[in-house]
Write an enzyme that holds these catalytic residues in place. Structure first.
Site, PDB file in Angstrom:
ATOM      1  N   TYR A  60      -1.488  -1.087  10.214  1.00 38.74           N
ATOM      2  CA  TYR A  60      -1.844  -1.157   8.843  1.00 38.74           C
ATOM      3  C   TYR A  60      -0.444  -0.523   8.303  1.00 38.74           C
ATOM      4  CZ  TYR A  60      -3.530  -0.872   4.118  1.00 38.74           C
ATOM      5  OH  TYR A  60      -3.750  -0.877   2.824  1.00 38.74           O
TER       6      TYR A  60
ATOM      7  N   SER B 241       0.830  -1.214   0.023  1.00 39.12           N
ATOM      8  CA  SER B 241      -0.070   0.054   0.125  1.00 39.12           C
ATOM      9  C   SER B 241       0.991   1.092   0.013  1.00 39.12           C
ATOM     10  CB  SER B 241      -0.928  -0.057   1.300  1.00 39.12           C
ATOM     11  OG  SER B 241      -1.689   1.327   1.451  1.00 39.12           O
TER      12      SER B 241
END
Length: 255
Positions: free
Chosen positions: A161, A147
């Site tokens: 995350y 990401s």
């Protein structure tokens, strides 16, 4: 050149393949000739997506929970029972957790780290023999979906995350150096804003999100399918240990 992006005759496994980015990637691989197995934790959703994607080519559902090492090994065994070799592994299954610093819980740390960082390593490890078997003929591929939040910091309090995706990007480099010895090419994709269950802001507020993206829009299916096909095909054979950012310029704007 006409065969540079062909995946004819190749076998792929996409985790988290029942929806979102995983489904986009699976669709692209199918459209270019691959036989694709998709996996997700929810069996009904996995079966339904496999049925729908079968209109593009052979797509088989293999439900599994890869958040544990046992689950990853179980999925690898299920795949090995069906295929002697695996040409393309896409480690896409992931989770996110957002909560303030003062109340961020251990379960929000462990759940995200297990699925986003531990799972890609141990599933690749469990499928090493099948990947090596494919690599005897031509480079096998391991594509890890990271990401842009592992590259630059966003305003949201998604501590585990961001840390997991940054760790995954570095893990890609370490794994790439080892596995290229077996003719297995490891690479990554760092998506920006794509409409998905995980990125509900992009899904439900696409126009508002687009205003913060230099390209002026959120990512669409073809954007994700295109980079996945590139890395999975002959075109990406010499891309070793790199993570390609697909975000319309967001990380450049963040600085």
């Amino acid at each position: 050149m006409k065969d540079l992006f062909s995946l004819q005759g190749r076998v792929a496994l996409v985790t988290g393949g029942s929806r979102g980015i995983g489904r986009m990637i699976a669709s692209g691989l199918l459209a270019h000739g691959a036989k694709v197995y998709i996996s997700s934790r929810k069996a009904q959703a996995c079966d339904q997506t496999a049925s729908e994607l079968s209109a593009l080519g052979p797509c088989i559902s293999l439900p599994a929970d890869v958040s544990t090492v046992e689950g990853a090994r179980g999925l690898a065994a299920a795949l090995a029972a069906r295929e002697p070799a695996l040409d393309i592994l896409v480690n896409n299954a992931g989770a996110a957790w957002g909560e303030s610093f003062d109340t961020f819980p251990e379960k929000g740390w462990d759940k995200v780290m297990d699925l986003n960082l531990k799972s890609p390593f141990f599933l690749t490890q469990a499928l090493h023999e099948q990947l090596k078997a494919a690599g005897r003929l031509r480079p096998a591929k391991v594509i890890n979906v990271a990401s842009i939040d592992g590259i630059s910091v966003n305003p949201q309090e998604t501590y585990s995350y961001a840390a997991s995706k940054a760790g995954l990007i570095h893990l890609i480099k370490r794994m790439a150096l080892r596995l290229v010895q077996d003719n297995i090419v490891v690479s990554g994709i760092a998506p920006g804003a794509f409409a998905s269950e995980m990125n509900r802001i992009a899904r439900d507020h696409a126009e508002e999100t687009a205003r913060r993206i230099p390209a002026g829009r959120i990512g669409i299916d073809e954007d994700m399918a295109g980079v996945a096909v590139y890395l999975a095909s002959r075109a990406g054979d010499y891309v070793v240990g790199q993570t390609i950012v697909v975000d319309g310029g967001v990380t450049l704007a963040r600085g």
